[in-house]
Design a protein around this motif. Structure first.
Motif, mmCIF file in Angstrom:
data_model
loop_
_atom_site.group_PDB
_atom_site.id
_atom_site.type_symbol
_atom_site.label_atom_id
_atom_site.label_comp_id
_atom_site.label_asym_id
_atom_site.label_seq_id
_atom_site.Cartn_x
_atom_site.Cartn_y
_atom_site.Cartn_z
ATOM 1 N N UNK A 152 -1.193 -2.146 -2.177
ATOM 2 C CA UNK A 152 -0.534 -1.114 -1.366
ATOM 3 C C UNK A 152 0.638 -1.711 -0.589
ATOM 4 N N UNK A 153 0.437 -2.881 -0.031
ATOM 5 C CA UNK A 153 1.484 -3.521 0.768
ATOM 6 C C UNK A 153 2.671 -3.900 -0.104
ATOM 7 N N UNK A 154 2.405 -4.433 -1.284
ATOM 8 C CA UNK A 154 3.500 -4.817 -2.176
ATOM 9 C C UNK A 154 4.245 -3.587 -2.684
ATOM 10 N N UNK A 155 3.518 -2.540 -2.998
ATOM 11 C CA UNK A 155 4.149 -1.302 -3.443
ATOM 12 C C UNK A 155 5.009 -0.714 -2.330
ATOM 13 N N UNK A 156 4.508 -0.768 -1.105
ATOM 14 C CA UNK A 156 5.292 -0.304 0.040
ATOM 15 C C UNK A 156 6.521 -1.184 0.250
ATOM 16 N N UNK A 157 6.368 -2.484 0.052
ATOM 17 C CA UNK A 157 7.513 -3.397 0.119
ATOM 18 C C UNK A 157 8.593 -2.966 -0.873
ATOM 19 N N UNK A 158 8.204 -2.726 -2.122
ATOM 20 C CA UNK A 158 9.174 -2.319 -3.145
ATOM 21 C C UNK A 158 9.817 -0.976 -2.793
ATOM 22 N N UNK A 159 9.012 -0.049 -2.321
ATOM 23 C CA UNK A 159 9.521 1.264 -1.937
ATOM 24 C C UNK A 159 10.541 1.143 -0.803
ATOM 25 N N UNK A 160 10.203 0.357 0.191
ATOM 26 C CA UNK A 160 11.087 0.178 1.342
ATOM 27 C C UNK A 160 12.382 -0.515 0.932
ATOM 28 N N UNK A 161 12.267 -1.517 0.069
ATOM 29 C CA UNK A 161 13.465 -2.230 -0.406
ATOM 30 C C UNK A 161 14.346 -1.286 -1.225
ATOM 31 N N UNK A 162 13.737 -0.476 -2.059
ATOM 32 C CA UNK A 162 14.462 0.530 -2.829
ATOM 33 C C UNK A 162 15.240 1.463 -1.900
ATOM 34 N N UNK A 163 14.574 1.950 -0.873
ATOM 35 C CA UNK A 163 15.230 2.866 0.058
ATOM 36 C C UNK A 163 16.337 2.152 0.834
#
Length: 158
Positions: free
Chosen positions: A27-38
């Protein structure tokens, strides 16, 4: 020869905690990727503010990913580390395409709250096993994600 782990936590409990921490890591890594994408793709009148804010968030998440993965390893469990493993373990929904800044914020609030729910499940497992190290790590993550969700949610209020 591998030396047996003897840290006062039974093997089955270590495996359960490791599985829970693996979900938290995903979950944390997926959120990291999502945040970086945004961070890369945000546009609009609040571009600068959100670009900087998202960077602060993904930098913090990158450090958290490492801490969680290292705790999993300290328990003697193999840490997940591939996109496929993270996709299989994560509860966060992937975001595709060009979305407005306000929707990015809404998605991030949802994702941080998802991490909070996952962390609460892991915290219960760690506490039941008297694993103070994992419980402390998860408790610290709860504080970060609850506060971040609140702060992001504040951007949506008029």
């Amino acid at each position: 020869m591998n030396k047996a782990i003897n840290i006062g936590i039974e093997e089955q409990a270590r495996e359960e905690i490791g599985q829970g921490l693996s979900r938290l890591l995903a979950d944390t890594y997926t959120l990291y990727l999502q945040t970086h994408n945004f961070h890369w793709n945000v546009t609009g009148p609040f571009f600068q503010q959100l670009h900087v804010l998202f960077e602060e968030h993904y930098v913090e998440l990158a450090e958290a990913v490492d801490e969680i993965a290292e705790r999993i390893r300290a328990l003697g469990i193999l840490s997940p580390g591939t996109y496929q493993e993270f996709a299989d373990l994560s509860s966060i929904k992937e975001v595709k395409g060009d979305i407005p800044a306000e929707e990015m914020i809404e998605r991030l609030v949802d994702s941080h709250e998802t991490v909070v729910r996952t962390a609460r499940q892991v915290l219960e497992i760690a506490q039941k096993a008297d694993d103070e190290s994992s419980a402390s790590l998860v408790g610290d993550r709860l504080v970060v994600h609850e506060k971040t969700a609140w702060m992001l949610r504040s951007h949506l209020q008029t």
